[in-house]
Design a protein around this motif. Structure first.
Motif, PDB file in Angstrom:
ATOM      1  N   PRO A 128       0.707  -1.121  -0.154  1.00 50.74           N
ATOM      2  CA  PRO A 128       0.150   0.066   0.011  1.00 50.74           C
ATOM      3  C   PRO A 128       0.681   1.420  -0.091  1.00 50.74           C
ATOM      4  CG  PRO A 128      -0.781  -1.590   1.716  1.00 50.74           C
ATOM      5  CD  PRO A 128       0.671  -2.076   1.171  1.00 50.74           C
ATOM      6  N   SER A 129       0.538   1.997  -0.826  1.00 51.89           N
ATOM      7  CA  SER A 129       1.448   3.314  -0.934  1.00 51.89           C
ATOM      8  C   SER A 129       0.708   4.662  -0.701  1.00 51.89           C
ATOM      9  CB  SER A 129       1.981   3.295  -2.214  1.00 51.89           C
ATOM     10  OG  SER A 129       0.893   3.531  -3.481  1.00 51.89           O
ATOM     11  N   PHE A 130      -0.696   4.891  -0.859  1.00 52.59           N
ATOM     12  CA  PHE A 130      -1.470   5.628  -0.532  1.00 52.59           C
ATOM     13  C   PHE A 130      -2.805   5.362  -0.149  1.00 52.59           C
ATOM     14  CE2 PHE A 130      -4.290   9.433  -1.572  1.00 52.59           C
ATOM     15  CZ  PHE A 130      -3.393  10.282  -0.939  1.00 52.59           C
ATOM     16  N   ILE A 131      -3.432   5.729   1.140  1.00 49.74           N
ATOM     17  CA  ILE A 131      -4.560   5.312   1.555  1.00 49.74           C
ATOM     18  C   ILE A 131      -5.585   6.420   1.146  1.00 49.74           C
ATOM     19  CG2 ILE A 131      -5.891   5.015   3.294  1.00 49.74           C
ATOM     20  CD1 ILE A 131      -3.358   4.066   4.901  1.00 49.74           C
ATOM     21  N   LEU A 132      -6.735   6.039   0.420  1.00 51.90           N
ATOM     22  CA  LEU A 132      -7.796   6.529  -0.221  1.00 51.90           C
ATOM     23  C   LEU A 132      -8.860   7.099   0.868  1.00 51.90           C
ATOM     24  CD1 LEU A 132      -7.695   5.381  -3.718  1.00 51.90           C
ATOM     25  CD2 LEU A 132      -6.911   7.605  -3.231  1.00 51.90           C
ATOM     26  N   ALA A 133      -9.246   5.930   1.356  1.00 51.57           N
ATOM     27  CA  ALA A 133     -10.377   5.775   2.346  1.00 51.57           C
ATOM     28  C   ALA A 133     -10.221   4.709   3.251  1.00 51.57           C
ATOM     29  CB  ALA A 133     -11.719   5.596   1.579  1.00 51.57           C
ATOM     30  N   VAL A 134     -10.643   4.871   4.565  1.00 52.97           N
ATOM     31  CA  VAL A 134     -10.912   3.833   5.381  1.00 52.97           C
ATOM     32  C   VAL A 134     -12.159   3.828   6.246  1.00 52.97           C
ATOM     33  CG1 VAL A 134      -9.802   2.792   7.777  1.00 52.97           C
ATOM     34  CG2 VAL A 134      -8.338   4.251   6.184  1.00 52.97           C
ATOM     35  N   THR A 135     -12.897   2.464   6.341  1.00 54.24           N
ATOM     36  CA  THR A 135     -13.830   2.452   7.101  1.00 54.24           C
ATOM     37  C   THR A 135     -14.153   1.167   7.818  1.00 54.24           C
ATOM     38  OG1 THR A 135     -16.376   2.925   6.398  1.00 54.24           O
ATOM     39  CG2 THR A 135     -15.241   1.362   4.954  1.00 54.24           C
ATOM     40  N   ALA A 136     -15.078   0.982   8.475  1.00 49.59           N
ATOM     41  CA  ALA A 136     -15.315  -0.117   9.310  1.00 49.59           C
ATOM     42  C   ALA A 136     -16.691  -0.576   9.174  1.00 49.59           C
ATOM     43  CB  ALA A 136     -14.882   0.016  10.669  1.00 49.59           C
TER      44      ALA A 136
END
Ligand SMILES: [Zn+2]
Length: 296
Positions: A128-136
Motif C-alpha cells: 500500500p502506498s496511498f490510503i484513499l479511504a478507511v471504513t469499518a
C-alpha cells in the motif's frame, strides 16, 4: 549531472526534476511521479473525497450511518493490521488500467464485537502506498460492496524481505525469525505512538527504501542499545534531502552472532523508516553513540 535529453516533472505542480530517482511514485501501473509528499496528497484529494462520499451514500442506503465500530477507524494498530496482513485484497481496474485496492480484515477491539476494517488504497511495489479511504462495518452487505471485481490471490504484505533491502542473505533459524518479528512489532508500536500525524505516512515508507543502503553505508550517527531481551540494537541515522525537503532516515538493526561461524557478526534489519520530525529524531538518538569507523 543533468541529462538534458530526458525530461521529468512532477505530475501535480509540474516542477521539472533532474533525476528520475528524485520522483516519488504511488501507483504500480502508472508513470505518474511526484516531487513531494505534499504534491501526492493534493493530486489524489479528489479520489479521497470521492470514496468518502461513496461510503456515506452506501451507509445512508443501508441505514448504517452511525455504526459504533466507525470510532476505531484510523486507530494506528488496526491500520497496521489491515494494511500489513489483510484477510482479503480486492482489485479494481478501469479500462485505462488504473487500479485501486480494497484491503479487508476482520478485527476485534476490547469490549466490542468483531468487525471488518476496510482500507481503500493505491499500490506500489506490491505494498500500500496511498490510503484513499478507511471504513469499518459489521454488516455483511456493507462489506460486500467492497468485495468487488477481482480477489487478489495472495494477499500482499508489508513484510520486508532481507535480501531486497540490500542485506546479505543469511541462514537464520525459526526461533530467531520469531524473535525478530516480535521486536519488529514492538518497535513499530513504539514508532506509531511517538510519531506526529503530519509525518510521512507509514504506508509510504517503502517509497523511501532506496535510502536504507545509504543510511547503513554512511550514517551520520549510530547508537547502540541493549533491549529487554538482552539483544544489541543498533540505530543508524542519516539526514537526506529529496527535492529540497530534508528528512531523516532511520535503520533499526540487531546484531546477530552466527553460531556456525564463530566471531562472525551479521546485522539484521528490524525496522527502517523516514521522518520529517525533529522530535522523533530526538527520541531515537539515545543509547551509546558509536564513533570511529562504522562498518556494517
Ligand atoms: Zn510537485
Amino acid at each position: 549531472m543533468t541529462n538534458e535529453s530526458k525530461v521529468y516533472y512532477c505530475n501535480h505542480c509540474k516542477a521539472f526534476i533532474d533525476e528520475l530517482e528524485d520522483l516519488l511514485f504511488v501507483e504500480e501501473s502508472s508513470s505518474k511521479g511526484f516531487c513531494s509528499e505534499n504534491c501526492i496528497e493534493k493530486f489524489y484529494q479528489h479520489l479521497v473525497d470521492f470514496f468518502e462520499e461513496r461510503d456515506k451514500s452506501l451507509r445512508d442506503d443501508l441505514s448504517l450511518a452511525d455504526e459504533d465500530c466507525l470510532k476505531f477507524v484510523g486507530k494506528p494498530k488496526l491500520m497496521e493490521l489491515v494494511l500489513s496482513s489483510p484477510n482479503e485484497v480486492w482489485k479494481n481496474t478501469n479500462d485505462l488500467n488504473e487500479e485501486y485496492f480494497h484491503f479487508i480484515r476482520k478485527v476485534t477491539e476490547k469490549g466490542s464485537e468483531p468487525f471488518s476494517m476496510i482500507a481503500t488504497c493505491l499500490i506500489f511495489d506490491n505494498k500500500p502506498s496511498f490510503i484513499l479511504a478507511v471504513t469499518a462495518s459489521r454488516s455483511e452487505e456493507m462489506v460486500g460492496h467492497y468485495k468487488r471485481e477481482q480477489l487478489v490471490d495472495k494477499p500482499l504484505t508489508l513484510e520486508a524481505e532481507a535480501d531486497e533491502e540490500g542485506f546479505q542473505s543469511v541462514e537464520v533459524d525459526e526461533e530467531l525469525i520469531e524473535s525478530i518479528e516480535l521486536k519488529k512489532s514492538n518497535f513499530l508500536a513504539s514508532l506509531l505512538e511517538e510519531r506526529s500525524p503530519s509525518d510521512i505516512p507509514f504506508e509510504r515508507f517503502n517509497m523511501y527504501d532506496e535510502f536504507i543502503e545509504k543510511t547503513l553505508q554512511e550514517p551520520d550517527e549510530v547508537f547502540i542499545n541493549t533491549d529487554e531481551e538482552g539483544d544489541k540494537v543498533l540505530t543508524y541515522i542519516k539526514a537526506h534531502e529529496l527535492n529540497g525537503t530534508s528528512f531523516y532516515y532511520f535503520c533499526l538493526c540487531m546484531k546477530y552472532e552466527n553460531s556456525q561461524k564463530e566471531g562472525m557478526e551479521t546485522l539484521l534489519p528490524i525496522l527502517t523508516f523516514p521522518s520529517l520530525d525533529g522530535e522523533l529524531y530526538e527520541f531515537y538518538k539515545k543509547g551509546t553513540k558509536l564513533t570511529g569507523a562504522l562498518k556494517n
